[in-house]
Design a protein around this motif. Structure first.
Motif, PDB file in Angstrom:
ATOM      1  N   PRO A   1       0.820  -1.216   0.000  1.00 36.14           N
ATOM      2  CA  PRO A   1       0.000   0.000   0.000  1.00 36.14           C
ATOM      3  C   PRO A   1       0.851   1.262   0.000  1.00 36.14           C
ATOM      4  O   PRO A   1       1.986   1.260   0.470  1.00 36.14           O
ATOM      5  CB  PRO A   1      -0.796  -0.123   1.300  1.00 36.14           C
ATOM      6  CG  PRO A   1       0.069  -0.960   2.186  1.00 36.14           C
ATOM      7  CD  PRO A   1       0.773  -1.927   1.283  1.00 36.14           C
ATOM      8  N   TYR A   2       0.290   2.316  -0.538  1.00 37.96           N
ATOM      9  CA  TYR A   2       0.839   3.675  -0.478  1.00 37.96           C
ATOM     10  C   TYR A   2       2.134   3.841  -1.289  1.00 37.96           C
ATOM     11  O   TYR A   2       2.810   4.855  -1.150  1.00 37.96           O
ATOM     12  CB  TYR A   2       1.091   4.102   0.981  1.00 37.96           C
ATOM     13  CG  TYR A   2      -0.017   3.714   1.916  1.00 37.96           C
ATOM     14  CD1 TYR A   2      -1.334   4.151   1.706  1.00 37.96           C
ATOM     15  CD2 TYR A   2       0.230   2.892   3.014  1.00 37.96           C
ATOM     16  CE1 TYR A   2      -2.357   3.776   2.563  1.00 37.96           C
ATOM     17  CE2 TYR A   2      -0.784   2.519   3.884  1.00 37.96           C
ATOM     18  CZ  TYR A   2      -2.077   2.963   3.642  1.00 37.96           C
ATOM     19  OH  TYR A   2      -3.091   2.595   4.487  1.00 37.96           O
ATOM     20  N   ARG A   3       2.503   2.893  -2.113  1.00 43.07           N
ATOM     21  CA  ARG A   3       3.729   3.009  -2.897  1.00 43.07           C
ATOM     22  C   ARG A   3       3.472   3.499  -4.313  1.00 43.07           C
ATOM     23  O   ARG A   3       4.356   4.043  -4.957  1.00 43.07           O
ATOM     24  CB  ARG A   3       4.474   1.683  -2.940  1.00 43.07           C
ATOM     25  CG  ARG A   3       5.023   1.246  -1.580  1.00 43.07           C
ATOM     26  CD  ARG A   3       5.811  -0.050  -1.699  1.00 43.07           C
ATOM     27  NE  ARG A   3       6.378  -0.455  -0.416  1.00 43.07           N
ATOM     28  CZ  ARG A   3       7.559  -0.079   0.035  1.00 43.07           C
ATOM     29  NH1 ARG A   3       8.309   0.735  -0.709  1.00 43.07           N
ATOM     30  NH2 ARG A   3       7.998  -0.497   1.196  1.00 43.07           N
ATOM     31  N   ARG A   4       2.250   3.281  -4.786  1.00 43.90           N
ATOM     32  CA  ARG A   4       1.924   3.747  -6.130  1.00 43.90           C
ATOM     33  C   ARG A   4       0.409   3.850  -6.252  1.00 43.90           C
ATOM     34  O   ARG A   4      -0.332   3.297  -5.428  1.00 43.90           O
ATOM     35  CB  ARG A   4       2.480   2.806  -7.204  1.00 43.90           C
ATOM     36  CG  ARG A   4       1.882   1.409  -7.205  1.00 43.90           C
ATOM     37  CD  ARG A   4       2.660   0.476  -8.119  1.00 43.90           C
ATOM     38  NE  ARG A   4       2.042  -0.856  -8.155  1.00 43.90           N
ATOM     39  CZ  ARG A   4       1.323  -1.308  -9.163  1.00 43.90           C
ATOM     40  NH1 ARG A   4       1.090  -0.547 -10.225  1.00 43.90           N
ATOM     41  NH2 ARG A   4       0.815  -2.525  -9.134  1.00 43.90           N
ATOM     42  N   THR A   5      -0.054   4.535  -7.263  1.00 48.30           N
ATOM     43  CA  THR A   5      -1.476   4.687  -7.503  1.00 48.30           C
ATOM     44  C   THR A   5      -1.945   3.623  -8.482  1.00 48.30           C
ATOM     45  O   THR A   5      -1.313   3.414  -9.528  1.00 48.30           O
ATOM     46  CB  THR A   5      -1.783   6.083  -8.073  1.00 48.30           C
ATOM     47  OG1 THR A   5      -1.381   7.067  -7.115  1.00 48.30           O
ATOM     48  CG2 THR A   5      -3.261   6.236  -8.365  1.00 48.30           C
ATOM     49  N   VAL A   6      -3.025   2.951  -8.137  1.00 45.82           N
ATOM     50  CA  VAL A   6      -3.551   1.877  -8.977  1.00 45.82           C
ATOM     51  C   VAL A   6      -5.046   2.082  -9.164  1.00 45.82           C
ATOM     52  O   VAL A   6      -5.680   2.882  -8.461  1.00 45.82           O
ATOM     53  CB  VAL A   6      -3.289   0.498  -8.348  1.00 45.82           C
ATOM     54  CG1 VAL A   6      -1.790   0.242  -8.194  1.00 45.82           C
ATOM     55  CG2 VAL A   6      -3.988   0.377  -7.000  1.00 45.82           C
ATOM     56  N   ASP A   7      -5.620   1.354 -10.123  1.00 48.50           N
ATOM     57  CA  ASP A   7      -7.060   1.415 -10.356  1.00 48.50           C
ATOM     58  C   ASP A   7      -7.808   0.781  -9.191  1.00 48.50           C
ATOM     59  O   ASP A   7      -7.352  -0.212  -8.598  1.00 48.50           O
ATOM     60  CB  ASP A   7      -7.428   0.668 -11.637  1.00 48.50           C
ATOM     61  CG  ASP A   7      -6.906   1.347 -12.886  1.00 48.50           C
ATOM     62  OD1 ASP A   7      -6.563   2.540 -12.809  1.00 48.50           O
ATOM     63  OD2 ASP A   7      -6.843   0.680 -13.940  1.00 48.50           O
ATOM     64  N   LEU A   8      -8.957   1.354  -8.868  1.00 50.29           N
ATOM     65  CA  LEU A   8      -9.813   0.792  -7.821  1.00 50.29           C
ATOM     66  C   LEU A   8     -10.519  -0.442  -8.372  1.00 50.29           C
ATOM     67  O   LEU A   8     -11.076  -0.410  -9.472  1.00 50.29           O
ATOM     68  CB  LEU A   8     -10.852   1.826  -7.388  1.00 50.29           C
ATOM     69  CG  LEU A   8     -11.726   1.468  -6.188  1.00 50.29           C
ATOM     70  CD1 LEU A   8     -10.893   1.474  -4.916  1.00 50.29           C
ATOM     71  CD2 LEU A   8     -12.880   2.452  -6.074  1.00 50.29           C
TER      72      LEU A   8
END
Length: 268
Positions: free
Chosen positions: A6-13
């Protein structure tokens, strides 16, 4: 780097799923030899209710299905949430009533708790039995194990009340209060959903398709997960009767002094 960290990159929900979980009362009290056939029977009975409620296609192609021995959790399209609120609970009550009425004297009565939630969950259509894990699913199981819904089946007749449902606040607000189902909000009772030994406390809503006897006073507001546990109260229980009712604070029932308490029985 682990892509799932978590919190390392932005991903699709992940897509939102309706999550329905089922658990049988007193399953572990039965002899071990009947556990496996009872597990299959529970799936069959719930599947019958899905079919009768017009949801056969959803039941046959779930996003995920995870058996738990004494029940299961199933992921479904959020579009059918209104139908899972109503008529599914009522239909399941009727199906279990018919089964328990015709069961042999040496067969255990099957009474089910049902929880309903919604939230984003990843799934793998090629492996539906091992996916669908996440907070929304965990919370669905916590609702299923919470004190209020267990108290309903413990305090009602095993010959009449066969199903007790608990809805997350998200389901109640988005489906019931919003008017997407035939169920009126006053059919539900606000309860604090807590689980012994777990850091879980949420606002939730009880629905009992066919109530009997007395319903416990369970409308204390849910505590914050960060607050100290609230000790249980021993409020007197009054008989559940019908009559004029006034909704207060999104579904709590305001009663006149000494006159009545919550009542969730009766046909829709």
């Amino acid at each position: 780097m682990d892509p799932s960290s978590p919190y390392r990159r932005t991903v699709d929900l992940p897509p939102y799923r309706a999550i329905l979980a089922v658990d049988a009362k007193d399953f572990t009290a039965q002899p071990s030899i009947v556990h496996q056939p009872m597990s299959g029977l529970i799936l069959d009975l719930v599947g019958d209710a899905f079919t009768t409620a017009g949801l056969a296609a959803a039941w046959q192609r779930p996003a995920f299905l995870g058996p738990t021995g004494d029940g299961f959790a199933v992921g479904l399209s959020p579009q059918i949430l209104p139908h899972l609120v109503h008529p599914f609970g009522r239909v399941l009550q009727e199906r279990l009533a018919a089964y328990n009425r015709d069961a042999r004297t040496d067969q255990a009565r099957i009474r089910l708790r049902v929880s309903l939630n919604v939230g984003p969950l990843p799934v793998d259509p090629a492996d539906p039995h091992w996916t669908g894990n996440g907070t929304a699913r965990n919370d669905t199981h916590r609702l299923l194990d919470s004190k209020p819904v267990k108290a309903v089946l413990a305090g009602t007749s095993d010959r009449v009340t066969h199903v007790a449902c608990i809805f997350s606040d998200r389901v109640f607000q988005d489906v019931v209060v919003a008017g997407y189902t035939e169920m009126h909000p006053d059919r539900c009772i606000e309860v604090p959903a807590t689980v012994d030994g777990k850091a879980f406390a949420q606002r939730a809503w009880l629905y009992v398709p066919e109530s009997t006897g007395f319903l416990p006073a369970l409308t204390t507001p849910a505590p914050s997960p960060d607050s100290d546990p609230v000790p249980p109260t021993k409020a007197p229980v009054a008989p559940a009767v019908s009559g004029p009712r006034v909704r207060k604070n999104w579904g709590q029932v305001a009663t006149s002094p000494g006159s009545m308490t919550q009542h969730t029985g009766g046909a829709q």
